[in-house]
Design a protein around this motif. Structure first.
Motif, PDB file in Angstrom:
ATOM      1  N   LYS A   8       0.850  -1.148  -0.035  1.00 38.14           N
ATOM      2  CA  LYS A   8      -0.007  -0.172  -0.204  1.00 38.14           C
ATOM      3  C   LYS A   8       0.860   1.175   0.112  1.00 38.14           C
ATOM      4  CE  LYS A   8      -4.168   0.168   2.361  1.00 38.14           C
ATOM      5  NZ  LYS A   8      -5.094  -0.055   3.223  1.00 38.14           N
ATOM      6  N   ARG A   9       0.528   2.196  -1.105  1.00 42.97           N
ATOM      7  CA  ARG A   9       1.420   3.239  -1.007  1.00 42.97           C
ATOM      8  C   ARG A   9       1.044   4.286   0.076  1.00 42.97           C
ATOM      9  NH1 ARG A   9       2.071   5.862  -6.664  1.00 42.97           N
ATOM     10  NH2 ARG A   9      -0.290   6.859  -6.032  1.00 42.97           N
TER      11      ARG A   9
ATOM     12  N   ASP B 268      -0.965   7.682  -0.950  1.00 40.42           N
ATOM     13  CA  ASP B 268      -2.283   7.457  -1.284  1.00 40.42           C
ATOM     14  C   ASP B 268      -3.432   8.405  -0.369  1.00 40.42           C
ATOM     15  OD1 ASP B 268      -1.399   6.276  -3.479  1.00 40.42           O
ATOM     16  OD2 ASP B 268      -2.577   4.442  -3.038  1.00 40.42           O
ATOM     17  N   PRO B 269      -3.299   8.453   0.982  1.00 39.76           N
ATOM     18  CA  PRO B 269      -4.395   9.093   1.529  1.00 39.76           C
ATOM     19  C   PRO B 269      -4.784  10.437   1.219  1.00 39.76           C
ATOM     20  CG  PRO B 269      -2.998   7.668   3.226  1.00 39.76           C
ATOM     21  CD  PRO B 269      -2.377   7.688   1.786  1.00 39.76           C
TER      22      PRO B 269
ATOM     23  N   LEU C 145      -4.180  11.837  -1.825  1.00 36.24           N
ATOM     24  CA  LEU C 145      -4.515  11.717  -3.229  1.00 36.24           C
ATOM     25  C   LEU C 145      -6.018  11.135  -3.482  1.00 36.24           C
ATOM     26  CD1 LEU C 145      -1.433  10.060  -4.553  1.00 36.24           C
ATOM     27  CD2 LEU C 145      -2.170  12.573  -5.021  1.00 36.24           C
ATOM     28  N   ILE C 146      -6.545  10.495  -2.236  1.00 37.89           N
ATOM     29  CA  ILE C 146      -7.710   9.655  -2.474  1.00 37.89           C
ATOM     30  C   ILE C 146      -8.906  10.589  -1.621  1.00 37.89           C
ATOM     31  CG2 ILE C 146      -7.488   7.273  -3.123  1.00 37.89           C
ATOM     32  CD1 ILE C 146      -7.520   6.504  -0.229  1.00 37.89           C
ATOM     33  N   THR C 147      -8.441  11.691  -0.981  1.00 37.09           N
ATOM     34  CA  THR C 147      -9.375  12.270   0.008  1.00 37.09           C
ATOM     35  C   THR C 147      -9.314  13.803  -0.489  1.00 37.09           C
ATOM     36  OG1 THR C 147      -7.626  12.791   1.443  1.00 37.09           O
ATOM     37  CG2 THR C 147      -9.073  11.012   2.072  1.00 37.09           C
ATOM     38  N   GLY C 148      -8.691  14.026  -1.800  1.00 40.64           N
ATOM     39  CA  GLY C 148      -8.710  15.306  -2.466  1.00 40.64           C
ATOM     40  C   GLY C 148      -8.099  16.400  -1.510  1.00 40.64           C
ATOM     41  N   GLN C 149      -6.922  15.847  -0.806  1.00 46.21           N
ATOM     42  CA  GLN C 149      -6.054  16.849  -0.144  1.00 46.21           C
ATOM     43  C   GLN C 149      -4.697  17.086  -0.936  1.00 46.21           C
ATOM     44  OE1 GLN C 149      -7.192  18.068   2.587  1.00 46.21           O
ATOM     45  NE2 GLN C 149      -9.084  16.646   1.933  1.00 46.21           N
TER      46      GLN C 149
ATOM     47  N   TYR D  11      -1.388  20.115  -6.857  1.00 43.74           N
ATOM     48  CA  TYR D  11      -0.940  20.300  -8.142  1.00 43.74           C
ATOM     49  C   TYR D  11      -0.525  21.593  -8.375  1.00 43.74           C
ATOM     50  CZ  TYR D  11      -2.950  15.505  -7.943  1.00 43.74           C
ATOM     51  OH  TYR D  11      -3.219  14.515  -7.721  1.00 43.74           O
TER      52      TYR D  11
ATOM     53  N   ILE E 119       4.979  13.982 -14.652  1.00 41.87           N
ATOM     54  CA  ILE E 119       3.561  13.639 -14.805  1.00 41.87           C
ATOM     55  C   ILE E 119       2.867  14.919 -15.232  1.00 41.87           C
ATOM     56  CG2 ILE E 119       2.675  13.630 -12.762  1.00 41.87           C
ATOM     57  CD1 ILE E 119       2.010  10.320 -13.434  1.00 41.87           C
ATOM     58  N   GLU E 120       2.952  16.091 -14.701  1.00 38.90           N
ATOM     59  CA  GLU E 120       2.142  17.078 -14.957  1.00 38.90           C
ATOM     60  C   GLU E 120       2.777  18.205 -15.880  1.00 38.90           C
ATOM     61  OE1 GLU E 120      -0.852  20.322 -12.526  1.00 38.90           O
ATOM     62  OE2 GLU E 120       0.449  19.078 -11.319  1.00 38.90           O
TER      63      GLU E 120
END
Lengths: 214, 118
Positions: free
Chosen positions: A12-13, A16-17, A19-23, A26, A201-202
């Motif tokens: 598990k990365r 990620d937390p 990235l998956i909670t909108g925090q 960019y 990546i961006e």
């Protein structure tokens, strides 16, 4: 989890937390005090001569801080770095500054940049820049570009090929000859490898801060 | 990026604030109470459904809508349901697995006897 336990196992990365909670943040989320925005005017042609550029209206546009063309960067900004210059590149072939000078050599080649107080102003002003292009025949196929008579990106070099690598195959040839002599079969195969161009990546934007005195 | 306005999954970039007037809007930030994760968020983490994470809020909110309408989607239905959300780094394989994982978790939670779950 020890290293050995990670091999072949899903891990598990840790990033990620957010990235998956909108925090996550960019480039768009970066807001620095006094931050300026840049818009790039790019070539609509694969190959063209630049006869003239008129950036006066863009320079006068309210909210514009600066407009730069290749000539404005002369002596201030060096050429784009090449990690390993080979062959004719060491004589200057393909070496170019951040903005196109005299010619554009690919669709999207940067021609001018506008620095403004906000991104909308930067883009509006960019659209006011007038470039007089003289479209030239473009080489859009790598192998055709290597043929004699192909449109040349750097005319002074008389070729589009900056360097070639032809390592000796003498030893390998001997093996094949022997194989055939022994009644074996030699299979020929043309192998094309894709070009790899790793990048962030961006890729559409970046933010930077010039430190004081920098 | 997606959000749901009045239960409909919408792209926030194509909805003006005035169009959302009077709507209840849920974004990725409000999917689960602070400090906890929604099963879909867990699924994306568990199944490596993201890399850079840029498309993830949209993927998750579209999945949220999909699973509400169809709690037991086939792989094809998941792919169809997330259509229009573009991921440029991970690919879609693990995103599909993440949604399948979430669907499984949510079904289990929904059928758990009263008192046995949350």
């Amino acid at each position: 989890m020890g290293i050995a336990a990670m091999v072949g196992a899903p891990v598990k990365r840790r990033e990620d937390p957010r990235l998956i909670t909108g925090q996550a943040t960019y480039v768009d989320d970066i807001k620095l005090v006094g931050m300026l925005h840049m818009a790039v005017l790019r070539s609509p042609y694969g190959h063209a001569r630049i006869n003239s550029i008129n950036a006066e209206a863009a320079r006068r546009h309210p909210g514009v801080v600066a407009v730069y063309l290749a000539e404005d960067l002369k002596g201030a900004v060096g050429p784009i770095a090449v990690a390993v210059p080979l062959g004719k590149m060491t004589e200057g072939m393909g070496i170019h500054g951040p903005l196109a000078e005299g010619k554009v050599r690919f669709y999207g080649d940067p021609v001018a940049v506008v620095i403004a107080e906000d991104r909308y102003t930067a883009r509006d002003a960019r659209d006011l820049i007038e470039v007089d292009y003289e479209p030239l025949p473009a080489a859009i196929d790598i192998e055709k570009a290597m043929q004699p008579g192909a449109p040349l990106l750097y005319e002074e070099f008389g070729t589009n090929v900056p360097f070639g690598m032809h390592p000796s195959t003498e030893e390998i040839d001997k093996v094949f000859e022997q194989t055939k002599a022994d009644g074996g079969i030699v299979v020929k195969q043309r192998i094309v490898n894709q070009r790899l161009a790793p990048s962030s990546i961006e890729t559409t934007r970046c933010g930077s801060r010039i430190p004081q005195g920098g | 990026m997606h959000s749901t306005a009045h239960g409909e999954s919408v792209k926030s970039c194509t909805v003006l604030a005035v169009q959302a007037d009077g709507s209840e809007v849920t974004t990725i930030e409000g999917l689960a109470p602070e400090g906890s994760l929604h099963p879909i968020q867990e699924g994306f983490w568990e199944k490596h459904g993201l890399q850079c994470g840029f498309c993830t809020p949209g993927m998750i909110m579209a999945s949220y809508q999909l699973l509400k309408v169809n709690p037991n989607p086939t792989e094809e239905e998941i792919r169809k349901g997330l259509e229009g959300n573009i991921c440029r780094c991970t690919g879609y394989q693990n995103i599909v697995r993440a949604v399948q994982y979430a669907a499984e978790q949510m079904r289990t939670a929904a059928t758990a006897p009263v008192g046995a779950g949350e």
